[in-house]
Design a protein around this motif. Structure first.
Motif, short mmCIF file in Angstrom:
data_model
loop_
_atom_site.label_atom_id
_atom_site.label_comp_id
_atom_site.label_asym_id
_atom_site.label_seq_id
_atom_site.Cartn_x
_atom_site.Cartn_y
_atom_site.Cartn_z
N GLU A 92 -1.78 3.56 -18.98
CA GLU A 92 -3.30 3.78 -18.87
C GLU A 92 -3.86 3.47 -17.68
N GLY A 93 -3.43 2.24 -17.31
CA GLY A 93 -4.01 1.82 -15.76
C GLY A 93 -3.24 2.60 -14.80
N LEU A 94 -2.07 2.95 -15.02
CA LEU A 94 -1.26 3.88 -13.76
C LEU A 94 -2.22 5.34 -13.85
N PHE A 95 -2.29 5.84 -15.17
CA PHE A 95 -2.90 7.18 -15.08
C PHE A 95 -4.45 7.20 -14.48
N ALA A 96 -5.06 5.99 -14.86
CA ALA A 96 -6.52 6.02 -14.09
C ALA A 96 -6.50 5.71 -12.74
N ALA A 97 -5.55 5.01 -12.20
CA ALA A 97 -5.48 4.93 -10.68
C ALA A 97 -4.99 6.36 -10.13
N ALA A 98 -3.92 6.93 -10.79
CA ALA A 98 -3.58 8.31 -10.32
C ALA A 98 -4.70 9.48 -10.11
N MET A 99 -5.64 9.11 -11.06
CA MET A 99 -6.65 10.01 -11.25
C MET A 99 -7.96 9.89 -10.16
N ARG A 158 0.95 -0.99 0.03
CA ARG A 158 0.01 0.10 -0.13
C ARG A 158 0.80 1.44 -0.06
N ARG A 159 1.88 1.24 0.82
CA ARG A 159 2.75 2.33 0.88
C ARG A 159 3.68 2.62 -0.33
N THR A 160 4.10 1.60 -1.15
CA THR A 160 4.80 1.81 -2.38
C THR A 160 3.72 2.20 -3.36
N GLU A 161 2.52 1.49 -3.43
CA GLU A 161 1.43 1.96 -4.56
C GLU A 161 1.14 3.59 -4.27
N SER A 162 1.41 3.78 -3.05
CA SER A 162 0.92 5.40 -2.80
C SER A 162 2.15 6.41 -3.07
N VAL A 163 3.26 5.80 -2.97
CA VAL A 163 4.43 6.62 -3.54
C VAL A 163 4.48 6.73 -5.13
N ILE A 164 4.14 5.56 -5.75
CA ILE A 164 4.21 5.72 -7.11
C ILE A 164 3.11 6.39 -7.67
N LEU A 165 1.92 6.38 -6.99
CA LEU A 165 0.76 7.11 -7.51
C LEU A 165 1.00 8.57 -7.43
N GLN A 166 1.64 9.07 -6.26
CA GLN A 166 1.77 10.46 -5.95
C GLN A 166 3.04 11.04 -6.83
#
Length: 195
Positions: free
Chosen positions: A62-69, A16-24
């Protein structure tokens, strides 16, 4: 990994922490560089992870963008507001989302990218505008309800572009209260009286 006196961090919490850093980091790059120039490798580098891990979590850009949004288009009160309060509610929702929430960066990123990239356009059209327009038109009622709702949301989107993407003189630095004071009567006129 533990430190003296600290509880061990579970695998799920590390993920969860890693995903959060990636999305930020993805939000920052998408906002600065746009969709086309942002790469998985660049996001991974800023996040301090292997690009393969970004792909494992999000599939592709595209998946990264959708998650980041995520968060860019949630919340607000306009969709459930009584008819007479819709103009004030859409303004309040927009200003709140862009002025003072943790989701501001995602909202600005979506705004800057929806005219140039198909996934951003899909999110903006299908998950933001169409969903809100549908709810508003049911509340507005009458033969032109959907058109009124679409025009109302188009005015709001144009104001957001002018303020947050183009940073137009006068609008970019205007106080939110002044924007609401001047724009709300126009939106009320567009909505008109119940039919």
């Amino acid at each position: 990994m533990t430190t003296a006196g600290a509880e061990p961090v579970s695998r799920e919490e590390r993920r969860r922490r890693t995903e959060s850093v990636i999305l930020q980091q993805a939000r920052c790059l998408f906002a600065e560089e746009g969709f086309e120039r942002t790469t998985i490798r660049a996001v991974a580098g800023l996040a301090g992870v292997d690009p393969a891990l970004v792909m494992q979590y999000f599939g592709n850009k595209e998946g990264l963008f959708a998650a980041a949004m995520e968060g860019a288009h949630t919340g607000g009160t306009a969709r459930t507001a009584p008819r007479a309060e819709i103009p004030a509610a859409v303004l309040r929702d927009l200003l709140a989302k862009f002025e003072s929430t943790p989701d501001r960066e995602a909202a600005v990123t979506l705004l800057r990218n929806f005219l140039t990239h198909h996934e951003a356009k899909r999110i903006m059209r299908d998950e933001v505008m169409c969903a809100v327009i549908g709810d508003l038109s049911r509340t507005i009622g009458g033969p032109d309800a959907e058109l009124k709702a679409a025009l109302l949301m188009s005015c709001i989107a144009g104001m957001a572009l002018g303020r947050y993407a183009l940073e137009l003189p006068g609008l970019g630095d205007a106080a939110p209260a002044d924007i609401e004071r001047l724009m709300r009567p126009a939106l009320e006129a567009l909505l008109g009286e119940p039919e």
